[in-house]
Design an enzyme around this catalytic site. Structure first.
Site, PDB file in Angstrom:
ATOM      1  N   TYR A 266       0.759  -1.045  -0.101  1.00  0.00           N
ATOM      2  CA  TYR A 266      -0.039   0.066   0.008  1.00  0.00           C
ATOM      3  C   TYR A 266       1.051   1.352   0.023  1.00  0.00           C
ATOM      4  O   TYR A 266       1.707   1.383   0.810  1.00  0.00           O
ATOM      5  CB  TYR A 266      -1.036  -0.023   1.285  1.00  0.00           C
ATOM      6  CG  TYR A 266      -1.623   1.301   1.436  1.00  0.00           C
ATOM      7  CD1 TYR A 266      -2.810   1.454   0.421  1.00  0.00           C
ATOM      8  CD2 TYR A 266      -1.632   2.045   2.434  1.00  0.00           C
ATOM      9  CE1 TYR A 266      -3.571   2.694   0.698  1.00  0.00           C
ATOM     10  CE2 TYR A 266      -2.417   3.191   2.618  1.00  0.00           C
ATOM     11  CZ  TYR A 266      -3.517   3.324   1.707  1.00  0.00           C
ATOM     12  OH  TYR A 266      -4.199   4.577   1.758  1.00  0.00           O
TER      13      TYR A 266
ATOM     14  N   ASP B 236       9.349   2.870  -0.333  1.00  0.00           N
ATOM     15  CA  ASP B 236       8.082   3.716   0.404  1.00  0.00           C
ATOM     16  C   ASP B 236       8.729   3.430   1.860  1.00  0.00           C
ATOM     17  O   ASP B 236       8.060   2.056   2.388  1.00  0.00           O
ATOM     18  CB  ASP B 236       6.771   3.165   0.020  1.00  0.00           C
ATOM     19  CG  ASP B 236       5.558   3.730   0.806  1.00  0.00           C
ATOM     20  OD1 ASP B 236       5.983   4.755   1.765  1.00  0.00           O
ATOM     21  OD2 ASP B 236       4.773   3.660   0.420  1.00  0.00           O
TER      22      ASP B 236
ATOM     23  N   LYS C 190       4.323   9.242   9.021  1.00  0.00           N
ATOM     24  CA  LYS C 190       3.955   8.461  10.203  1.00  0.00           C
ATOM     25  C   LYS C 190       4.961   8.945  11.200  1.00  0.00           C
ATOM     26  O   LYS C 190       4.836  10.098  11.787  1.00  0.00           O
ATOM     27  CB  LYS C 190       4.076   6.990   9.884  1.00  0.00           C
ATOM     28  CG  LYS C 190       2.952   6.635   9.176  1.00  0.00           C
ATOM     29  CD  LYS C 190       2.456   5.304   9.209  1.00  0.00           C
ATOM     30  CE  LYS C 190       1.015   4.921   8.693  1.00  0.00           C
ATOM     31  NZ  LYS C 190       1.245   3.982   7.261  1.00  0.00           N
TER      32      LYS C 190
END
Ligand SMILES: *Cc1c(COP(=O)(O)O)cnc(C)c1O
Length: 425
Positions: A143, A237, A265
């Site tokens: 994702y 990522d 994050k």
């Protein structure tokens, strides 16, 4: 009688699609009603009905210091009093850039945005702009946020809802995304043989979004070699893995330098953030230094920069990663033993403080093997754990996170809860 969470959820579904502002918060994968959270401290969260849980979601990754860390909260209060957004540069943004560049091996320049989604979308645009090529390669179960080009076979959130891919993604865009099996170097080699217009390969170097799935030995090295050989950019990522697996993320852990890295994050310490960075040469293509446009009203806002800075500075101490490794190893070993004693087969994947216990008896190395796990059993385990004061992700296809606030006592409390929960299901 309805709980307060149930009452709030009943109201919320009339006002907010599905009652939640992000699909992974709904309990579609496990059944029941999402708990509405009122407060959190350290390793624990408390819902509006006054139930307290040991939390392994950690806001899906950012809360590596634990919730409501005193230093973070004090810094936020101090900075907020001076104004929360100016739309002009601040010293804090320079400091965060310095912190990221010093930590992440492949980053010489960095641009801050407001979410991981924005970071990956921008990195893809930059890769296309720099290479003047169109196609991108991603891997099943990875994702990378919900940008159009990346919302193809995108792991946990979409898969938990049982959807194929999202309507609204134009076929013309999806066509430019080649989706391959993770941990399968040959598939990537074949894709490069077939297509000469691949701008970038984007990958979660340790996947978190189909549950935790590490790369097999040599796999990332091959991905690096193939992208270099064929003139495509390699994008790691590291929105989840950055500052999580090591201070320099997965690229430090595995000793591989991607061309571009996306972050999010942890670097926002629990406030909205994202970032993308790479070599000076590549990043100087970004506006206003170069022609690839990308902008943001709230980018680098003082509150996100502050929470991020306090967090990243605390993570300068390498010992924190030993602490996380030890408590995570203790936890996963305890969970595996508890399952075994109850006669239940699970496969636990873990890298540092990121882990998933899959209800399956086969190794989980890619999306197909992850998808074979027993979701019903996971759902029963999830609820049995919640009844015993442990909050896990409401989906089998998620990584769980241990924070620095998860002491050995809290870990042991979790293992004891699991022992009872496994026996129940
Ligand atoms: C969470 C995540 C994103 C998206 O970040 P948001 O801030 O939710 O937009 C992208 N990539 C990975 C690997 C993630 O874990």
């Amino acid at each position: 009688m309805q709980t307060k969470s149930e009452q709030l959820f009943a109201t919320a579904v009339d006002l907010i699609p599905g009652g939640v502002n992000s699909p992974v918060r709904a309990f579609r994968g496990v059944g029941g009603t999402p708990r509405f959270i009122k407060s959190a401290k350290g390793a624990r969260i408390t819902d509006v009905d006054g139930n307290t849980y040991i939390d392994y979601v950690g806001s899906w990754g950012p809360m590596i210091l634990g919730h409501a860390d005193e230093e973070v909260v004090a810094a936020l209060q101090r900075v907020a009093a001076n104004g929360t957004s100016f739309g002009a540069p601040t010293e804090l943004e320079v400091e965060l850039a310095q912190e990221v560049i010093a930590a992440v091996p492949s980053i010489e320049m960095v641009r801050t945005v407001s979410s991981g989604t924005e970071a990956t979308m921008s990195a893809i645009r930059l890769a296309r702009g720099v290479t003047a090529r169109t196609r991108i390669v991603k891997f099943e179960g990875c994702y990378h946020g919900h940008g159009d080009s990346l919302l193809v076979k995108a792991g946990s959130g979409v898969a938990t809802l049982g959807l194929p891919d999202s309507p609204g993604v134009p076929a013309a865009l999806a066509e430019n995304t080649i989706t391959l099996r993770f941990n399968n170097a040959q598939a990537l080699e074949e894709a490069f043989a077939k297509h000469d217009d691949i701008a970038a390969v984007i990958i979660e170097p340790v996947v978190g979004n189909m549950g935790c799935v590490p790369p097999q030995p040599g796999y990332l090295e091959t991905v690096r070699a193939l992208t270099t050989k064929h003139g495509a950019l390699l994008i790691f990522d590291e929105v989840m893995t950055g500052f999580r697996l090591a201070r320099g993320g997965a690229q430090e852990l595995f000793g591989i330098k991607p061309d571009l890295t996306t972050l999010g994050k942890i670097i926002g310490g629990g406030l909205p953030v994202g970032a993308y960075g790479g070599s000076r040469e590549i990043m100087n293509h970004v506006a206003p230094a170069g022609p690839v446009y990308q902008a943001g009203t709230l980018s680098g806002n003082p509150l996100s920069m502050t929470a991020g800075l306090v967090t990243l500075r605390r993570l300068r101490d390498k010992a924190v990663y030993d602490t996380l490794e030890n408590s995570s190893r203790r936890l996963c070993a305890g969970l595996a033993r508890a399952a075994q004693d109850a006669g239940i087969t699970t496969v636990t994947n873990r890298v540092g403080s990121m882990w998933t216990s899959f209800f399956t008896n086969e190794p989980v190395v890619d999306w197909d093997s992850a998808n074979k796990c027993n979701r019903e059993a996971y759902g029963r385990f999830f609820h049995a754990m919640m009844d015993r004061g442990v909050y896990l992700a409401p989906s089998q296809f998620e990584a769980a996170f241990v924070s620095l606030a998860h002491t050995d006592e809290i870990v042991d409390e979790t293992i004891e809860a699991a022992r009872q929960a496994f026996a129940r299901i």
